[in-house]
Design a protein around this motif. Sequence first.
Motif, PDB file in Angstrom:
ATOM      1  N   MET B   1      43.413  44.122  29.073  1.00  0.00           N
ATOM      2  CA  MET B   1      42.348  43.912  30.052  1.00  0.00           C
ATOM      3  C   MET B   1      41.200  44.881  29.742  1.00  0.00           C
ATOM      4  N   ASN B   2      40.001  44.340  29.564  1.00  0.00           N
ATOM      5  CA  ASN B   2      38.856  45.190  29.277  1.00  0.00           C
ATOM      6  C   ASN B   2      38.068  45.476  30.543  1.00  0.00           C
ATOM      7  N   VAL B   3      37.435  46.628  30.541  1.00  0.00           N
ATOM      8  CA  VAL B   3      36.570  46.985  31.658  1.00  0.00           C
ATOM      9  C   VAL B   3      35.159  46.554  31.287  1.00  0.00           C
ATOM     10  N   CYS B   4      34.676  45.507  31.915  1.00  0.00           N
ATOM     11  CA  CYS B   4      33.352  44.990  31.600  1.00  0.00           C
ATOM     12  C   CYS B   4      32.357  45.464  32.647  1.00  0.00           C
ATOM     13  N   PRO B   5      31.107  45.649  32.220  1.00  0.00           N
ATOM     14  CA  PRO B   5      30.096  45.987  33.208  1.00  0.00           C
ATOM     15  C   PRO B   5      30.047  44.904  34.266  1.00  0.00           C
ATOM     16  N   GLY B   6      29.781  45.256  35.445  1.00  0.00           N
ATOM     17  CA  GLY B   6      29.727  44.260  36.513  1.00  0.00           C
ATOM     18  C   GLY B   6      30.288  44.819  37.782  1.00  0.00           C
ATOM     19  N   ARG B   7      30.652  43.902  38.670  1.00  0.00           N
ATOM     20  CA  ARG B   7      31.053  44.364  39.996  1.00  0.00           C
ATOM     21  C   ARG B   7      32.559  44.236  40.220  1.00  0.00           C
ATOM     22  N   SER B   8      33.353  44.136  39.115  1.00  0.00           N
ATOM     23  CA  SER B   8      34.810  44.083  39.303  1.00  0.00           C
ATOM     24  C   SER B   8      35.263  45.325  40.044  1.00  0.00           C
ATOM     25  N   ALA B   9      36.131  45.089  41.022  1.00  0.00           N
ATOM     26  CA  ALA B   9      36.637  46.240  41.775  1.00  0.00           C
ATOM     27  C   ALA B   9      38.009  46.627  41.222  1.00  0.00           C
ATOM     28  N   TRP B  10      38.235  47.915  41.168  1.00  0.00           N
ATOM     29  CA  TRP B  10      39.483  48.464  40.628  1.00  0.00           C
ATOM     30  C   TRP B  10      40.205  49.235  41.721  1.00  0.00           C
ATOM     31  N   THR B  11      41.522  49.224  41.601  1.00  0.00           N
ATOM     32  CA  THR B  11      42.311  49.982  42.579  1.00  0.00           C
ATOM     33  C   THR B  11      43.434  50.749  41.889  1.00  0.00           C
ATOM     34  N   ALA B  12      43.733  51.892  42.434  1.00  0.00           N
ATOM     35  CA  ALA B  12      44.890  52.675  41.969  1.00  0.00           C
ATOM     36  C   ALA B  12      45.987  52.662  43.022  1.00  0.00           C
ATOM     37  N   SER B  13      45.799  51.805  44.025  1.00  0.00           N
ATOM     38  CA  SER B  13      46.814  51.701  45.064  1.00  0.00           C
ATOM     39  C   SER B  13      47.760  50.577  44.672  1.00  0.00           C
ATOM     40  N   LEU B  14      48.818  50.921  43.932  1.00  0.00           N
ATOM     41  CA  LEU B  14      49.671  49.908  43.318  1.00  0.00           C
ATOM     42  C   LEU B  14      51.079  49.892  43.917  1.00  0.00           C
ATOM     43  N   GLY B  15      51.184  50.295  45.137  1.00  0.00           N
ATOM     44  CA  GLY B  15      52.486  50.198  45.815  1.00  0.00           C
ATOM     45  C   GLY B  15      53.181  51.528  45.957  1.00  0.00           C
ATOM     46  N   ILE B  16      53.270  52.273  44.872  1.00  0.00           N
ATOM     47  CA  ILE B  16      53.917  53.585  44.946  1.00  0.00           C
ATOM     48  C   ILE B  16      52.830  54.644  44.765  1.00  0.00           C
ATOM     49  N   PRO B  17      52.683  55.551  45.728  1.00  0.00           N
ATOM     50  CA  PRO B  17      51.615  56.550  45.607  1.00  0.00           C
ATOM     51  C   PRO B  17      51.782  57.411  44.356  1.00  0.00           C
ATOM     52  N   LEU B  18      50.678  57.801  43.774  1.00  0.00           N
ATOM     53  CA  LEU B  18      50.714  58.755  42.665  1.00  0.00           C
ATOM     54  C   LEU B  18      51.078  60.132  43.212  1.00  0.00           C
ATOM     55  N   VAL B  19      51.696  60.935  42.364  1.00  0.00           N
ATOM     56  CA  VAL B  19      52.035  62.303  42.755  1.00  0.00           C
ATOM     57  C   VAL B  19      51.064  63.239  42.032  1.00  0.00           C
ATOM     58  N   TRP B  20      50.370  64.046  42.819  1.00  0.00           N
ATOM     59  CA  TRP B  20      49.302  64.877  42.272  1.00  0.00           C
ATOM     60  C   TRP B  20      49.694  66.343  42.213  1.00  0.00           C
TER      61      TRP B  20
END
Lengths: 307, 99
Positions: B1-20
């Motif tokens: 999957m490429n990141v193209c210029p534009g208004r695609s929205a991205w999320t890092a909320s994928l079900g299991i929270p990241l641990v920081w």
Amino acid sequence: LHGFTVKLGELAESDVASALGGPTGIAVSMGPFVVRIRASIDTLAGPLALLYRDFQVHPEAPFADFHVSLEPGRGLRRWYKPQVQFKLDGLSPFEPFPRDTALPLFEWGLNWCIGQRCHQYLILHAASLERNGKAVLLPAHPGSGKSTLCAAMANRGWRLLSDEFGLYDLDRHCLVPLPRPVALKNASIEVIRRFAPEATLGPLFPKTRKGTVAHLRPSPEAVARMEETARPALVVFPKFIPGSPVIASSMSKGHALLRLAHNAFNYEVTGADGFKAAARIIRGAESLELCYGDLDAAIAKIDRLVS
Amino acid sequence: MNVCPGRSAWTASLGIPLVWEDFGEEVLVYCERSGETHYLNLTAAEILSLLEETPKSAEDLVMELRAAGAGDEAGDLLPQVEAILQQFVHAGLICTASP
């Protein structure tokens, strides 16, 4: 043995051999574990009695974490170039070894058992030692001089917590001692003989898969205090370089955490708990790389850093 | 999957929270979905943190980063943000947000 708790060294070698060959074997306390050992070969009792002299034997232990046995090779290998097999719960996870290397096989086999099963700990490939309530972790890859430095420190006033495994308790957030014999390899054996002539080394086992191996017996104090946990105050990634002066290079916490996580045997298994445990260790300790070519100089540096 | 210029929205909320783990100048993130540990610089950490809150496009991220004082012009930051998003996609840390 019936009804008593004794130290292995208080038994005659013939009694140890007899008990190992009996139906229930011998149950020995090793740090947080009870290991039940059976051996129907005659090459384990001597080195076991020597190196585990100060460990408690529990003839009627109701529970053992590991049931291991060392048995003769099968078929012709009982007599021709005789072999020994390591078994855990009756299953043999390894190829057999030559019969006269029963002790190294027992040590490696037990390491394997702990590494495979004890995921209540973050299991670091690290030596650990303690003095004045402060523990030093020595995580390292094979060949870095970890065991040699560990053996040297254990003979200069540091309490051995463990050589092969740094067991970090995921609930109690501390290092749990497992002061088994320190496996020295090849040139390190003579280095430690010269460094600590008073230390007790077991027999030489030449031509093992790791070359010549001998084991340093842990001190009576290390064994007597093996229920005393400790918190890491210093994480040292050692690297032995012949002729090198002592060079201590500070590490950022982020890079130290990555190195420590990479060093753990069961990081993937412990998941987020393992990550948090490694982070807790790094937050509470100073981390550095230590290049050294001389044991006394390296220990003096570590002494200064911890004091 | 490429990141193209534009208004695609991205999320890092994928079900299991990241641990920081935040060490100030360094941030480490543990992703339970992949079992991987990631070492982030501050810009990357800020972007991932923003995407964990709510889905955002690259342009949204540039605006938020500029508001926080990063970069002189939007044009400077956009390629950098897109490159970071690309790395996050490869690492399995983000995906496109459902409309």
